[in-house]
Design an enzyme around this catalytic site. Structure first.
Site, PDB file in Angstrom:
ATOM      1  N   GLU A  30       0.526  -1.484   0.420  1.00 48.05           N
ATOM      2  CA  GLU A  30       0.102  -0.329   0.195  1.00 48.05           C
ATOM      3  C   GLU A  30       0.903   1.068   0.087  1.00 48.05           C
ATOM      4  O   GLU A  30       0.341   2.157  -0.346  1.00 48.05           O
ATOM      5  CB  GLU A  30      -1.268   0.365   0.947  1.00 48.05           C
ATOM      6  CG  GLU A  30      -0.846   1.321   1.106  1.00 48.05           C
ATOM      7  CD  GLU A  30      -2.336   1.427   0.285  1.00 48.05           C
ATOM      8  OE1 GLU A  30      -2.395   3.204   0.120  1.00 48.05           O
ATOM      9  OE2 GLU A  30      -3.424   0.786  -0.010  1.00 48.05           O
ATOM     10  N   ASP A 255     -13.667  49.828   8.654  1.00 44.28           N
ATOM     11  CA  ASP A 255     -14.054  50.660  10.099  1.00 44.28           C
ATOM     12  C   ASP A 255     -13.450  50.149  11.315  1.00 44.28           C
ATOM     13  O   ASP A 255     -12.446  49.220  10.956  1.00 44.28           O
ATOM     14  CB  ASP A 255     -15.338  49.650  10.354  1.00 44.28           C
ATOM     15  CG  ASP A 255     -16.672  50.302   9.088  1.00 44.28           C
ATOM     16  OD1 ASP A 255     -16.518  51.605   9.462  1.00 44.28           O
ATOM     17  OD2 ASP A 255     -18.216  50.004   9.286  1.00 44.28           O
ATOM     18  N   LYS A 277     -15.596  54.109  13.086  1.00 45.92           N
ATOM     19  CA  LYS A 277     -16.948  54.197  12.943  1.00 45.92           C
ATOM     20  C   LYS A 277     -17.476  53.595  14.336  1.00 45.92           C
ATOM     21  O   LYS A 277     -17.428  52.664  14.155  1.00 45.92           O
ATOM     22  CB  LYS A 277     -18.136  54.474  12.427  1.00 45.92           C
ATOM     23  CG  LYS A 277     -17.804  55.411  10.910  1.00 45.92           C
ATOM     24  CD  LYS A 277     -18.952  54.957   9.822  1.00 45.92           C
ATOM     25  CE  LYS A 277     -20.583  55.090  10.246  1.00 45.92           C
ATOM     26  NZ  LYS A 277     -21.530  54.859   9.079  1.00 45.92           N
ATOM     27  N   ASP A 310     -22.205  42.286   8.677  1.00 48.66           N
ATOM     28  CA  ASP A 310     -22.747  41.721   7.297  1.00 48.66           C
ATOM     29  C   ASP A 310     -22.730  43.462   6.532  1.00 48.66           C
ATOM     30  O   ASP A 310     -24.097  44.079   7.259  1.00 48.66           O
ATOM     31  CB  ASP A 310     -24.157  41.075   7.088  1.00 48.66           C
ATOM     32  CG  ASP A 310     -24.197  40.984   6.114  1.00 48.66           C
ATOM     33  OD1 ASP A 310     -24.004  39.836   5.099  1.00 48.66           O
ATOM     34  OD2 ASP A 310     -24.952  41.863   5.205  1.00 48.66           O
ATOM     35  N   MET A 390     -25.555  47.169  19.110  1.00 49.48           N
ATOM     36  CA  MET A 390     -25.732  48.130  19.620  1.00 49.48           C
ATOM     37  C   MET A 390     -26.819  48.824  20.668  1.00 49.48           C
ATOM     38  O   MET A 390     -27.499  49.596  20.233  1.00 49.48           O
ATOM     39  CB  MET A 390     -26.094  48.749  18.533  1.00 49.48           C
ATOM     40  CG  MET A 390     -24.613  48.911  17.158  1.00 49.48           C
ATOM     41  SD  MET A 390     -24.816  49.835  15.496  1.00 49.48           S
ATOM     42  CE  MET A 390     -26.432  49.266  15.098  1.00 49.48           C
TER      43      MET A 390
END
Length: 478
Positions: A30, A255, A277, A310, A390
């Site tokens: 093998e 960001d 931000k 997202d 948030m």
């Protein structure tokens, strides 16, 4: 030993020319079959030396078209070989093969016997004529196979076709496009734009025509903007497309909530523009961000607008898309794992559950005018799971509004801070505990609040209590 010397390689990675040359595998089992199957991905002349072979090797010989020398090993059989593999499974026999190969000046590999090897065989990603070999002599083949699987997923099967097409254009490009940014931009568009897309779709003739068009109109090629979701912050939760675009971007506009490690996945010479931000501290107004995107794309740059989570979920993508459309700038969106999904996965909260919750609401703690949740209380009353983004500073008012609307004060809630990151925390309690969230100085990272009966079905063993000992400040129903 110093840290710098720890990073020195004990082996030097190289590729051996084998086209049309003999590569000999000595062994009948093998181990020999596995090496033969791997070598069949090359254009070498494959030969097996063994008086007998087992069924696996016999099948491999038939499949690969290898030459079988039905005889015991003799050193003379190695004459002229490019490489030799000792795969008998017997240490003494393998040592004899390696020693004989060295006499002839032939590099030798003994399967699973690293001390005998002149070279190692890495896990191979074959996209001929592109090849990637991965080996790790320190921790063995397991890590190499893991890395190979990741690379296999990232490289389309048509990568080799794309490389051959690029090769056919290389001399022309070198002649008509000066070295530097213009040539780099041409190849970036070649490998990631319509040329690659048409090859992946099986339209080779169209791909070649697109490559020629790109060469003819390179100075008129417009810029483009991708709005890319960076996910919750863990590098391995980025999509493969996001990783690829970061490597191709001329400009990355990111960001503050996007971790430095994710931004660093971009091309090393890409310009990085921070437009940090955060709630209550927007260092760059949205209108100015829009203007930056338009300006950079209008200059012909490929721009990645990198957003936490997202882009389409509380990411202000709509405003940026409108600005780009008004300026006639092409754009596309690459979704990311939004915070609610990452937080729920980490805390093992089933956001929907048969017989418990069949609706899921994504909400923010306040609207653009600063009002607190004016519209969605009725959905919570109907049994929907609510994920509040948030919402830390207005958690008390959120709870008061919901309780006043009729949601039981003991409705389960979960708070996930820094979801899917190394410093993630999971706190659990009841709706009337939410008032403490804004008063806890030990919670200052981004939080995601999940409200609903599904929280009771989560694994709460590792959670912290949301309500801490001591007096609770009254909740104001503002």
């Amino acid at each position: 030993m110093s840290r710098q010397s720890d990073r020195k390689l004990d082996v030097f990675p190289a590729f051996q020319k084998v086209a049309g040359r003999r590569v000999v595998v000595v062994g009948g089992g093998e181990e020999a079959a596995a090496k033969l199957r791997l070598l069949s991905e090359t254009s070498a002349v494959l030969e097996v030396i063994s008086p007998t072979v087992d069924d696996a090797l016999a099948a491999a010989i038939e499949t690969t078209g290898a030459i079988w020398h039905r005889t015991a090993f003799r050193p003379a059989l190695l004459t002229g070989a490019a490489l030799a593999f000792a795969a008998s499974g017997d240490e003494a026999a393998d040592t004899a093969v390696v020693n004989a190969a060295r006499v002839f000046g032939i590099p030798a590999n003994a399967v699973d016997r690293p001390a005998l090897c002149d070279f190692y065989v890495g896990a191979l990603v074959n996209r001929a004529p592109v090849a990637i070999a991965i080996t790790s002599t320190g921790v063995g083949p397991v890590l190499a196979r893991h890395i190979r699987a990741r690379i296999e997923a990232m490289l389309p099967g048509t990568t080799g076709d794309l490389a051959r097409l690029a090769e056919s254009f290389r001399d022309t490009v070198a002649r008509v496009i000066a070295p530097g940014a213009d040539r780099r931009r041409f190849w970036a568009r070649f490998f990631s734009g319509s040329v690659a897309a048409n090859l992946q779709a099986g339209r080779a003739d169209v791909a070649r025509a697109e490559a020629q068009r790109l060469l003819n109109t390179r100075n008129d090629e417009p810029g483009f903007v991708w709005l890319v979701g960076a996910g919750p912050g863990a590098e391995d939760l980025l999509t493969l497309r996001a990783q690829r675009l970061l490597q191709e971007a001329d400009v990355i506009v990111h960001d503050a909530l996007v971790p430095d490690a994710v931004v660093a996945m971009g091309r090393r010479d890409a310009e990085r523009i921070a437009v940090g931000k955060r709630k209550g501290a927007h260092s760059v107004p949205q209108e100015e961000i829009n203007a930056i995107l338009v300006r950079e794309a209008a200059a012909g740059h490929r721009v990645v607008r990198l957003k936490s989570g997202d882009p389409l979920v509380f990411g202000r993508a709509g405003e940026e898309l409108a600005a780009l459309k008004a300026a006639g700038i092409g754009c596309d969106i690459v979704p990311g794992v939004t915070a609610a999904l990452a937080a729920a996965a980490s805390a093992r909260i089933p956001l929907t559950l048969r017989g418990v919750a069949s609706q899921l609401v994504f909400a923010t703690g306040h609207d653009k005018d600063g009002d607190t949740l004016p519209a969605w209380a009725d959905l919570a009353l109907s049994g929907a799971t609510v994920a509040v983004y948030m919402g830390r500073t207005v958690a008390a008012r959120v709870a008061a509004r919901l309780i006043a609307a009729g949601l039981p004060a003991q409705t389960p809630v979960a708070v996930i801070e820094n979801a899917a990151q190394r410093d993630e925390r999971f706190l659990a309690g009841a709706l009337d505990d939410l008032g403490v969230l804004g008063t806890r100085d030990d919670i200052d990272g981004p939080v995601l609040i999940v409200i609903g009966e599904v929280v009771a079905h989560a694994d709460l063993a590792a959670s912290e209590p949301l309500r801490v000992a001591g007096p609770l400040r009254a909740i104001a129903a503002a």
